[in-house]
Each structure stands twice: as structure tokens, then as C-alpha cells.
Write an enzyme that holds these catalytic residues in place. Sequence first.
Site, mmCIF file in Angstrom:
data_model
loop_
_atom_site.group_PDB
_atom_site.id
_atom_site.type_symbol
_atom_site.label_atom_id
_atom_site.label_comp_id
_atom_site.label_asym_id
_atom_site.label_seq_id
_atom_site.Cartn_x
_atom_site.Cartn_y
_atom_site.Cartn_z
ATOM 1 N N TYR A 298 37.368 79.189 18.837
ATOM 2 C CA TYR A 298 36.094 79.091 19.185
ATOM 3 C C TYR A 298 35.056 80.270 18.475
ATOM 4 O O TYR A 298 34.161 80.641 19.133
ATOM 5 C CB TYR A 298 35.603 78.830 20.500
ATOM 6 C CG TYR A 298 36.365 77.599 21.265
ATOM 7 C CD1 TYR A 298 35.360 76.679 21.037
ATOM 8 C CD2 TYR A 298 37.251 77.653 21.919
ATOM 9 C CE1 TYR A 298 35.936 75.279 21.733
ATOM 10 C CE2 TYR A 298 37.803 76.273 22.377
ATOM 11 C CZ TYR A 298 37.031 75.290 22.282
ATOM 12 O OH TYR A 298 37.238 74.209 22.967
ATOM 13 N N LYS B 179 46.562 77.084 33.053
ATOM 14 C CA LYS B 179 45.703 78.407 33.373
ATOM 15 C C LYS B 179 46.258 79.155 34.726
ATOM 16 O O LYS B 179 47.252 80.156 34.296
ATOM 17 C CB LYS B 179 44.350 77.922 33.790
ATOM 18 C CG LYS B 179 43.674 77.517 32.560
ATOM 19 C CD LYS B 179 42.088 77.437 32.584
ATOM 20 C CE LYS B 179 41.355 76.853 31.576
ATOM 21 N NZ LYS B 179 41.435 77.722 30.235
ATOM 22 N N TYR C 74 35.591 67.941 29.571
ATOM 23 C CA TYR C 74 36.481 68.681 28.653
ATOM 24 C C TYR C 74 37.745 68.838 29.238
ATOM 25 O O TYR C 74 38.106 69.160 30.258
ATOM 26 C CB TYR C 74 35.943 70.121 28.376
ATOM 27 C CG TYR C 74 36.808 70.996 27.623
ATOM 28 C CD1 TYR C 74 36.852 70.834 26.342
ATOM 29 C CD2 TYR C 74 37.806 71.932 28.095
ATOM 30 C CE1 TYR C 74 37.753 71.689 25.496
ATOM 31 C CE2 TYR C 74 38.623 72.582 27.488
ATOM 32 C CZ TYR C 74 38.673 72.181 25.832
ATOM 33 O OH TYR C 74 39.443 73.099 25.193
ATOM 34 N N ASP D 138 42.519 66.442 36.754
ATOM 35 C CA ASP D 138 42.785 67.698 35.795
ATOM 36 C C ASP D 138 42.581 68.772 36.597
ATOM 37 O O ASP D 138 41.320 69.154 36.631
ATOM 38 C CB ASP D 138 42.142 67.396 34.615
ATOM 39 C CG ASP D 138 42.154 68.576 33.597
ATOM 40 O OD1 ASP D 138 42.872 69.506 34.112
ATOM 41 O OD2 ASP D 138 41.702 68.471 32.550
#
Length: 424
Positions: A15, A263, A142, A234
Site C-alpha cells: 500500500y 491477524k 474488505y 470474516d
Amino acid sequence: MTLQERDRAVNWHPYTQMKTADDAIPIVKGKGIYLFDEQGKQYIDAVSSWWVTLHGHAHPYIAQRVSEQLNTLEQVIFAGFTHEPAIKLSENLLNLLPENQEKIFYSDNGSTAVEVALKMCIQYSHNQGKEKKKILAFRNAYHGDTFGAMSVSARSVWTKPFGEMLFEVIFIDTPTSENLESLKNQIENFADEVACFIYEPLVQGAAGMLMHKAEDLSELMKFCREKGILMIQDEVFTGFGRTGKLFAANYLSQKPDIMCFSKGLTGGTMPMGITTSSNEIFESFLSDDKYKTLFHGHSFTANPLACTAALASMELLLNEETLNNIYSLTEAHLNFSKILQRHPKVENVRQTGTILAWEIKNDEQTSYFNDIGKLLYQEFLERGIIMRPLGNVMYLVPPYCISPFELQMIYDTILEVLDSKICI
């Protein structure tokens, strides 16, 4: 050459527009909530290094457990073989999840956990002689950057170069008490063609920490269940305490068919992805027909080191001290959110558990590309705090080990920056 110069010569950062980006800051050490650069300056990691670090950096217990495992078994192919860390991690995690979650499939990261989930749902109907190809997802979603995960994420400048290559997705608004009936009517029109509904529960992280209510999501999930639509929850971001409870699932009255994790799964120590499923999903792949197999795998599937890190992190997470810290952090955010709501330069303050977000008022629209984001990022870095604004959307997602004193220091700095010339 300095570390910055060497980095610039060889690395391509995520990014990041490499032509205009500032040199990356070389970090040489981490401890607790702090990261240290090569000059010895310390930074409070207020965003848990992209939301992954639960218990602080270089946690000695996780390091010890991984070190012990490293001297026993570092890697083994997971096709045709297994090992105790993977078995134990699956057992322990499933004990914490909704009771319909009964099988675990291992992968590498959040995007691949989502890819696996999508393939499970599409092949579930295929294995039954049905062809359901449409996917239902939230606007502003996302779910990752691989092609399947991109497909079920919001169409944007990020996905534009690949637009014609992404598969068909029907995007709907997040549920509210006002739009629920409209959403149900919309879904009714194509329910028979939908393979699954994928969603981020309660908080849409990368979209700007957008939040919706558990009771509204539960009602939408109930409707999808009635229509035979499989549901993928998710929890890559929301899992492992971020919402104030162990999982966002603990707020919901309905159960998903599949869940995705990454994560915080290993406490931020090592990369790993997990996709859990119901027995109903799993059994649809059981057949004498070899072509009904789930043909998906990764070289480092169920890596013993990552499984061990996840087991250690989960022990720490369930520790009474950690649970108390999560509760205290949630209460502190709630109290600070009331202060932010009164600030003239702030709007749209929202909070769910340990996640606090707000928007800076300025002449540009709320957007990831709002120019104030970079200014705020640099300002907080100079003050020794790592914040990563999503444009003019600011948020706090600190490690659970942060002390009340350190948290108050962040709050005080936020107010100082809001009153500075940066936020005119």
C-alpha cells in the site's frame, strides 16, 4: 549504507507509492507496546502493527513456546501427516466458537482464509449437483487482496485494474432497523442463485472502522438461514477480543456456517490463517468420488511453529488478567469517546470494544485518500506514537497489555494534535 538506503534499494512495501513515499523507519526491537528504531527512539504501537499484536511485541511466553517447538519439529507436510500442535489448536479454538463450528482448515493469512471459505461454499453446492455462483457481500467490504478476496470486497481504485477479472458479487448495505425489510426483499429476488453471504461482523475495518449493530446483523443472518444461503463470518480483524468479547460471534444470536481467522490468531507472532466450518459443509466433500475433494492447500499449512504461537497466544488471551485488560480498555475507550464527541474538529465517533474510531472534520470528503491522513501520521510519529489514519478517519486498536498511564498518554496526545494547526 544505512538500513533505510538498503531497504529502498531492494524492498517494495505494501500500500505504498514507492516514488513519493518517505523512507521506511527501520525498527530494530520490540517490547510490550513499544517499537524501537535504530536511533533508539521508541514508539507506542497504537495500531497493534496492522491489528495483529494482541499481547505486545516479543512476548516472552510466546517466544519461549516457539523456541521449544523449533527444537522439536519446525515443519511437516500436512497432507497425509499431522502433529499435536495442530490437533490441540483445533480442539482449543473449536471449544471457544459457536457449537456448529466443527472442522478447521489451515492456511497462511486472512486473504487465504477467505479464499478457502469461498471455495468451500461454491463447491458445496457443486458437489450436490447445483450451480450457485452469486455471492452476497456488504458495500464497503474488505476481505483481502487475493482475487477471490478482492472480488467480495468493495469495488474501488484498489480493484479497478482487475475489475473485469473479478467474479459477480451482489453488494448490499449493512443492516439497520430502518433498512432490514428492504434488504430482505432485495435478497429474496436472487436467493436461489446465491452460494453464500460473506460479511465482516460489527466492524468493517479497512472501510474506515464502519460499525453496525449486532441485533440487526443477527436478523439478517436469520433471514439468510431461512433462504438456505450459507454464511461466511470474516473475523480476521474482529476475532480474539477486539470487539470486547472473544469473538464478534458472541454478540450474535445466529451462527455462521463458516468463520475466517488470522491477524491476532498467533498474537501477531507468525503468519497463519484458519477457516472453520460446520459438519454439514465438511460432509458435502465426503465421497467415493475423488473429484469432490477440496483441492486447496499451502506449503506451510498448519505449520507447527505458528500453531504453537497460536496456542500460547490463546492461553494468554484467556488469562484473567488479559480479560480484565480488555474490559478496562473498552471502558476507557467509551469514556474517551464522550470527550471526542464534544470536540469541534471531530465527527462520527464510534466504538466497539477495544476499537475506537473518529473522523477529522476538514474541507475534503471522508476518504482513504484524504490528504490530512499523511499529515496526521507524521505528526503522531514525531510524538512517538504509531497511528495509521485511513485518510481523515483515525482509530485506536492498541495491544491489550497497554497500561492505563500509557493509554491516557495517547488520549492526551490526540487532544493536543486536534488542537494543533494540523487540524485547522
